[in-house]
Design a protein around this motif. Sequence first.
Motif, PDB file in Angstrom:
ATOM      1  N   ILE A  60       0.837  -0.933   0.566  1.00 44.52           N
ATOM      2  CA  ILE A  60      -0.011   0.008  -0.303  1.00 44.52           C
ATOM      3  C   ILE A  60       1.194   1.542   0.007  1.00 44.52           C
ATOM      4  N   ASP A  61       0.231   2.245  -0.518  1.00 42.76           N
ATOM      5  CA  ASP A  61       0.975   3.559  -0.881  1.00 42.76           C
ATOM      6  C   ASP A  61      -0.002   4.694   0.556  1.00 42.76           C
ATOM      7  N   ALA A  62       0.197   4.626   1.520  1.00 43.38           N
ATOM      8  CA  ALA A  62      -0.218   5.145   2.800  1.00 43.38           C
ATOM      9  C   ALA A  62       0.135   6.550   3.025  1.00 43.38           C
ATOM     10  N   GLY A  63       0.573   7.219   2.090  1.00 43.97           N
ATOM     11  CA  GLY A  63       0.840   8.890   2.332  1.00 43.97           C
ATOM     12  C   GLY A  63       2.324   9.083   2.892  1.00 43.97           C
ATOM     13  N   GLU A  64       2.541   8.761   4.262  1.00 47.89           N
ATOM     14  CA  GLU A  64       3.344   8.845   5.065  1.00 47.89           C
ATOM     15  C   GLU A  64       5.091   8.070   4.739  1.00 47.89           C
ATOM     16  N   ALA A  65       4.311   6.309   4.569  1.00 49.99           N
ATOM     17  CA  ALA A  65       4.864   5.564   3.844  1.00 49.99           C
ATOM     18  C   ALA A  65       4.352   4.709   3.181  1.00 49.99           C
ATOM     19  N   THR A  66       5.213   3.873   1.824  1.00 47.72           N
ATOM     20  CA  THR A  66       4.780   3.137   1.276  1.00 47.72           C
ATOM     21  C   THR A  66       5.282   2.177   1.674  1.00 47.72           C
ATOM     22  N   GLY A  67       5.203   0.324   1.954  1.00 44.31           N
ATOM     23  CA  GLY A  67       5.310  -0.540   1.933  1.00 44.31           C
ATOM     24  C   GLY A  67       4.757  -1.846   1.547  1.00 44.31           C
ATOM     25  N   VAL A  68       5.339  -3.107   2.505  1.00 39.05           N
ATOM     26  CA  VAL A  68       4.123  -3.596   2.457  1.00 39.05           C
ATOM     27  C   VAL A  68       3.420  -4.759   3.987  1.00 39.05           C
ATOM     28  N   VAL A  69       2.555  -4.307   4.114  1.00 37.47           N
ATOM     29  CA  VAL A  69       1.590  -4.215   5.863  1.00 37.47           C
ATOM     30  C   VAL A  69       1.814  -5.904   6.088  1.00 37.47           C
ATOM     31  N   LEU A  70       2.957  -5.433   7.538  1.00 33.41           N
ATOM     32  CA  LEU A  70       3.103  -6.392   8.082  1.00 33.41           C
ATOM     33  C   LEU A  70       1.989  -6.853   8.896  1.00 33.41           C
TER      34      LEU A  70
END
Length: 307
Positions: free
Chosen positions: A153-163
């Motif tokens: 996801i791209d959450a605005g504050e950070a981008t990556g794989v949800v753990l």
Amino acid sequence: MEDAQVRANDFAGWVQNNWEGWLAAGLRIALIVVIALVLKTVVRRTITRLVARMNRSADNAGNTLGGLLVNAERRRQRSEAIGSILRSVSAFLILGTAALTVLSVFEISLGPLLASAGVAGVALGFGARNLVTDVLTGMFILLEDQYGVGDRIDAGEATGVVLEIGLRVTKLRGDDGEVWYVRNGEIRRVGNLSQGWSTAAVDVEVGAGEQLEKVRETIESAGRDFAASPPWDEKLWDRVEVLGLESVTLDSMVVRVSAKVMPGQVKPVERELRWRIKHALDAQGVRVVDGEAVRLRKLVDESADGR
């Protein structure tokens, strides 16, 4: 001695006059506690069974074609989180109601107590409004299934794989291996890159003098071989398609190639597709160029000739 005997007789008379009321109150309190505990146990077991049924449905979905589109682990994690919330809320409501009922047995006025609790709740809400916002946002993220564990996801504050998804924070694994802790209340918009399918796009830059039909046929042939070879046949959800010319200059042409792929497999598919296209073009004698490097070399040559 006479005073002590009088006081003992008065105490004995007071106990004799009130023991029935005490016994009745004690039985009422015991009954309230038993009912509350039984109700709490029944509700918790009902919620647990509901969550287990949802998990079984997720496992069954994972064994079908629909399981490719809906991650069973993601549904399991979501159902467990929702079940935990429901169990906590139900326990709070049941035990809170039982506590108020016990206080009423002791003939304690609940009006001032409830008013004080309301004022304290308002003060706590103002003081911990960020925490309340985070928790409410986390609940809606889970209920609306905006994203799940394993999604990119791209959450605005950070981008990556949800753990991990919590009621207060969402934990992400970034591209460089860093772990991001993003408060749910700070997430204003979410771009889910793993729902349904993803698109792998590759730009192939060839010389301006190459034959376009030959380039197209070579890329399509490489794409067909790519789609038929394991394990890429499972990661590709559609054929490799040559979309056409992305840009044209005096020195080079850029051909855009696209394919619909399994979520989370964009980068591996793009790397392998570039590899196969390069080998196929080399075998056909089609020259792959770097247009920017060619233009820079020409500028350097022109500068040298001008001297």
